[in-house]
Design a protein around this motif. Structure first.
Motif, PDB file in Angstrom:
ATOM      1  N   MET A 155     -60.916  -2.418 -70.455  1.00  0.00           N
ATOM      2  CA  MET A 155     -61.898  -2.097 -69.411  1.00  0.00           C
ATOM      3  C   MET A 155     -61.426  -0.916 -68.576  1.00  0.00           C
ATOM      4  O   MET A 155     -62.201  -0.018 -68.249  1.00  0.00           O
ATOM      5  CB  MET A 155     -62.127  -3.326 -68.512  1.00  0.00           C
ATOM      6  N   GLN A 156     -60.151  -0.903 -68.240  1.00  0.00           N
ATOM      7  CA  GLN A 156     -59.632   0.193 -67.420  1.00  0.00           C
ATOM      8  C   GLN A 156     -59.715   1.516 -68.166  1.00  0.00           C
ATOM      9  O   GLN A 156     -60.106   2.542 -67.602  1.00  0.00           O
ATOM     10  CB  GLN A 156     -58.179  -0.083 -67.022  1.00  0.00           C
ATOM     11  N   ILE A 157     -59.346   1.503 -69.449  1.00  0.00           N
ATOM     12  CA  ILE A 157     -59.415   2.727 -70.251  1.00  0.00           C
ATOM     13  C   ILE A 157     -60.844   3.241 -70.310  1.00  0.00           C
ATOM     14  O   ILE A 157     -61.100   4.446 -70.195  1.00  0.00           O
ATOM     15  CB  ILE A 157     -58.871   2.464 -71.676  1.00  0.00           C
ATOM     16  N   THR A 158     -61.786   2.324 -70.486  1.00  0.00           N
ATOM     17  CA  THR A 158     -63.195   2.724 -70.541  1.00  0.00           C
ATOM     18  C   THR A 158     -63.655   3.310 -69.214  1.00  0.00           C
ATOM     19  O   THR A 158     -64.294   4.364 -69.171  1.00  0.00           O
ATOM     20  CB  THR A 158     -64.081   1.517 -70.900  1.00  0.00           C
ATOM     21  N   LEU A 159     -63.320   2.644 -68.129  1.00  0.00           N
ATOM     22  CA  LEU A 159     -63.777   3.095 -66.812  1.00  0.00           C
ATOM     23  C   LEU A 159     -63.112   4.398 -66.385  1.00  0.00           C
ATOM     24  O   LEU A 159     -63.662   5.133 -65.560  1.00  0.00           O
ATOM     25  CB  LEU A 159     -63.512   2.001 -65.769  1.00  0.00           C
ATOM     26  N   ASP A 160     -61.939   4.697 -66.946  1.00  0.00           N
ATOM     27  CA  ASP A 160     -61.252   5.950 -66.604  1.00  0.00           C
ATOM     28  C   ASP A 160     -62.093   7.173 -66.944  1.00  0.00           C
ATOM     29  O   ASP A 160     -61.989   8.211 -66.296  1.00  0.00           O
ATOM     30  CB  ASP A 160     -59.905   6.040 -67.345  1.00  0.00           C
ATOM     31  N   GLY A 161     -62.932   7.052 -67.966  1.00  0.00           N
ATOM     32  CA  GLY A 161     -63.717   8.206 -68.382  1.00  0.00           C
ATOM     33  C   GLY A 161     -65.097   8.281 -67.775  1.00  0.00           C
ATOM     34  O   GLY A 161     -65.904   9.121 -68.159  1.00  0.00           O
ATOM     35  N   ILE A 162     -65.399   7.420 -66.800  1.00  0.00           N
ATOM     36  CA  ILE A 162     -66.729   7.372 -66.198  1.00  0.00           C
ATOM     37  C   ILE A 162     -66.730   8.116 -64.864  1.00  0.00           C
ATOM     38  O   ILE A 162     -65.900   7.854 -63.998  1.00  0.00           O
ATOM     39  CB  ILE A 162     -67.184   5.910 -65.990  1.00  0.00           C
TER      40      ILE A 162
END
Length: 443
Positions: free
Chosen positions: A1-8
């Protein structure tokens, strides 16, 4: 989840303050965003237990910590309209606030019903009758026998929940559908309860008629698979038109009740008309981009803001391209300094107005998307044709119009339907065969 949210780039949070069955208070935070392939995504990123006595400063501190820990850029937060939540969000920097549309609608209907003693008395009578039919052994036997005689399915009366107006709607709707059966059962069981007379039944029928589209909208907004914030203004306008055109057969209470809801809607939903976020979401939704529910002046302001935000994106992109070298060469003549500034200025500004204006005009003149379609599929297809508008669509359409969809869902379906829905979910989402809050939200 953190990796995904890093690119938002832009995340919207919905905040729900709720109480468990053992009367413990919690605050649940859900992150919403649109992915690069234009899918609406959300994660429940935290649930904090805390006391009802928590101040707005305490809530703001919790939210700051959550935002910091997840390293996310939050553009807006959706909450109910309680003063505590409004004060808490106001303490956060660079975060816009959006009132929950479903919560606002709930307040409008509840306060409107509470303004009429006749409706309150009917609600009391209905509640007493339901309790009697569910718990009096004699009444239960009489009711079962009557149902067998008329080949009716098992009676499933609904008792209203004080905090949810739609539960009142379902209770009253059942009384309309089962009027004869309920009355006959009360007479046959020799009940001494206050009966609902013919005039009161007429009021119930008219109230159900008034509230029916509100219930339909509540269910639609809380179960929407696509984006829903862009629907707020068109829904508000459509509901007002519906109320204005609604007629009755001589029941004065119905007319006054209709007027009360209309006035409360105009007073409490004026906020949505003035929200730039909601207006931008509406114009960036190809289903509603014509903004027919706004005045011509308001439509002009919305289009101007859309062009303005496109211009900002172009300027930001140009500034990123015009990067100063790590080891800049000192120009041999001062004319190069002026030249460099002129080139930078031209590249980052002069072509912007025409380019973005054309992009906006082309989008507004493009095909009008049918309301049943997913607007995110449209933007995934058009992100090359309308690159700047596609970025803005990601920014604005990710916002949810309601902060507590899971609780609305629970009160708008029967226990049987809820068990069926839970059975269709992943087994790992069930604890002791009971759906978790995550289950409800996914359902």
């Amino acid at each position: 989840m953190q990796i995904t949210l890093d690119g938002i780039q832009n995340v919207t949070l919905t905040i729900d303050y709720w109480t468990s069955n053992v009367n413990e208070s919690y605050l649940t935070v859900t992150a919403h965003y649109i992915s690069n392939d234009y899918k609406l995504e959300n994660y429940i990123i935290d649930t904090e237990k805390f006391s009802d006595r928590n101040s707005p400063e305490d809530i703001a501190e919790i939210l700051k910590n959550i935002i910091h820990n997840w390293k996310i850029h939050v553009l807006a937060i959706v909450t109910d309209g309680s003063p505590k939540m409004l004060s808490a969000i106001a303490l956060l920097e660079d975060v816009q606030h959006i009132k929950c549309f479903a919560h606002t609608l709930n307040v409008v209907i509840k306060q409107s019903m509470e303004s009429f003693s006749e409706i309150q008395e009917i609600r009391r009578k209905c509640g007493d009758i339901i309790q009697y039919l569910k718990h009096n052994n004699n009444a239960i036997k009489v009711l079962q026998k009557m149902q067998e005689n008329v080949s009716e399915p098992q009676l499933d009366l609904i008792l209203e929940v004080e905090t949810r107006w739609n539960s009142t709607y379902y209770m009253l709707q059942k009384f309309v559908d089962l009027k004869e059966l309920i009355t006959a059962t009360l007479i046959a069981s020799e009940s001494n309860l206050d009966f609902i007379n013919d005039n009161e039944f007429q009021i119930i029928e008219d109230v159900v008629k008034i509230l029916k589209p509100f219930e339909e909208i509540t269910v639609e907004m809380s179960t929407e698979e696509y984006v829903n914030i862009s629907k707020i203004l068109v829904i508000r306008n459509s509901l007002l038109v519906y109320l204005d055109e609604l007629t009755f057969s001589g029941n004065s209470i119905a007319y006054y009740f209709k007027s009360e809801i209309t006035n409360n809607m105009k007073a409490k939903m004026d906020y949505f008309d003035k929200s730039d976020i909601i207006i931008m979401a509406s114009i960036l939704d190809p289903r509603f981009k014509l903004l027919s529910f706004l005045t011509e002046i308001e439509r002009g302001h919305a289009r101007a803001k859309l062009i303005y935000e496109c211009n900002l994106l172009v300027q930001e992109n140009m500034e990123e391209k015009y990067i100063t070298p790590d080891n800049p060469v000192t120009p041999s003549c001062s004319i190069w300094k002026r030249y460099d500034e002129e080139v930078k200025h031209q590249d980052s500004y002069e072509p912007t107005d025409t380019a973005t204006f054309d992009e906006v005009q082309s989008y507004l003149g493009d095909r009008y998307l049918d309301r049943s379609n997913n607007p995110l599929n449209y933007w995934n297809e058009k992100k090359t044709k309308y690159p700047h508008l596609a970025v803005l669509a990601q920014k604005y359409l990710a916002k949810s119009s309601t902060h507590d969809a899971l609780f609305i869902l629970v009160t708008t379906i029967s226990p049987t339907a809820m068990q069926w829905s839970a059975a269709k979910l992943k087994p790992t989402s069930l604890i002791n065969n009971q759906p978790t809050p995550v289950c409800y939200q996914n359902a």
